[in-house]
Design an enzyme around this catalytic site. Sequence first.
Site, PDB file in Angstrom:
ATOM      1  N   CYS A   1       0.832  -1.203   0.000  1.00  0.00           N
ATOM      2  CA  CYS A   1       0.000   0.000   0.000  1.00  0.00           C
ATOM      3  C   CYS A   1       0.868   1.256   0.000  1.00  0.00           C
ATOM      4  O   CYS A   1       1.376   1.668   1.050  1.00  0.00           O
ATOM      5  CB  CYS A   1      -0.925  -0.020   1.212  1.00  0.00           C
ATOM      6  SG  CYS A   1      -1.884   1.485   1.373  1.00  0.00           S
TER       7      CYS A   1
ATOM      8  N   CYS B   1      -0.374   4.108   2.182  1.00  0.00           N
ATOM      9  CA  CYS B   1      -0.171   3.915   3.625  1.00  0.00           C
ATOM     10  C   CYS B   1       1.280   4.188   4.007  1.00  0.00           C
ATOM     11  O   CYS B   1       1.555   4.808   5.028  1.00  0.00           O
ATOM     12  CB  CYS B   1      -0.482   2.480   4.049  1.00  0.00           C
ATOM     13  SG  CYS B   1      -1.959   1.798   3.350  1.00  0.00           S
ATOM     14  N   ASP B   2       2.203   3.695   3.202  1.00  0.00           N
ATOM     15  CA  ASP B   2       3.599   3.631   3.635  1.00  0.00           C
ATOM     16  C   ASP B   2       4.556   4.518   2.838  1.00  0.00           C
ATOM     17  O   ASP B   2       5.733   4.625   3.192  1.00  0.00           O
ATOM     18  CB  ASP B   2       4.092   2.174   3.553  1.00  0.00           C
ATOM     19  CG  ASP B   2       3.246   1.263   4.434  1.00  0.00           C
ATOM     20  OD1 ASP B   2       2.839   1.721   5.515  1.00  0.00           O
ATOM     21  OD2 ASP B   2       2.986   0.120   4.041  1.00  0.00           O
TER      22      ASP B   2
END
Length: 316
Positions: free
Chosen positions: A136, A139-140
């Site tokens: 992701c 997300c990261d």
Amino acid sequence: MEREKTRCLIIGSGPAGYTAAIYAGRANIAPILYQGLQPGGQLTTTTDIENFPGYPMGISGFQMMEDLKDQAARFGADIRFGLATKADLSRPPYVVTIDEEKEIEADTLIIATGATAKYLGLDDEVKYAGMGVSACATCDGFFYRKKVVAVVGGGDTACEEVVYLAGLAAKVYLVVRKNQLRASKVMQERVFNNDKIEVLFEHNVTGLYGDGGVEGAHVVKRLNEMDEERYDLAIDGLFLAIGHHPNTEIFKEYLETDETGYIITEPGTPKTNLPGVFAAGDVADPVYRQAITAAASGCKAAIEAEKYLYDREEGL
Ligand code: NDP
């Protein structure tokens, strides 16, 4: 174990689940919705959604899901945090266990559990999980500002992720196993027009290396029918964007699914092979997988659930 009854149980909190909850709530069915592992579903991990009708300037995935949740709650949906861990669909009423501690007995069940990102299956993906391997980018990606990363995949997701990461990282490789991308033309153009992105066609990642975190990937490049070249690519992070598998494990025993596990529904409807059990969103859609198509099928599932309850209660 504690047991509770409901006329309509919705499992999943992506656009399909929340839309089903809006419609079921407005139909006065008083649905209970369990959000699952990732409240808001996959869209909370994406950047802006630019193709959902009605948002000319786009909207963040997270915000859209918050809005859908609030809209469902406004019409009386009982939205709860919890994961469906077991299901007994052998006969109605259907029983779903939540977090191994509570059973919900439901006259109708709407399965909107979505799909989960796939991994390559390398031991190193496990070894470096949370230490340089992610599925992701939204997300990261933040952790890789001004660093060098690689994304594996050649579809729309991979292209979206690589473009997103290019906005943060110093350099991004797109590792594609074929000699072409599968993504839509518009996404391909965004990739090819971005100076920070280098596309490595006919490449596969075979492993990772690094002390205490990813420092690089072992890659193999296909040269021709006979030959290949193996080398190490220095990267700080590896992102997987190679597709998804449907979250149907606990229901598969009772429902017709395809060979990958996607629930098979009656064409054009969310009806499964069981009366009163409906499937909405990506869990039953290996093809379109869009927020708008998921929302539409959630709407259909709630309408069918209402009709099923009405017919049953009227003895029709
Ligand atoms: P896709 O199935 O479209 O693409 C998966 C990609 O991963 C393919 O390029 C595939 O390669 C590659 N791949 C699969 N397994 C491996 C492996 N083991 N090693 C290396 N590469 C591998 O998945 P997406 O998640 O990209 O998209 C799913 C659907 O969602 C599509 O219909 C897409 O259009 C849609 N989507 C739409 C978006 C939008 O409209 N904004 C955004 C994101 C997705 P190969 O081509 O060789 O099979």
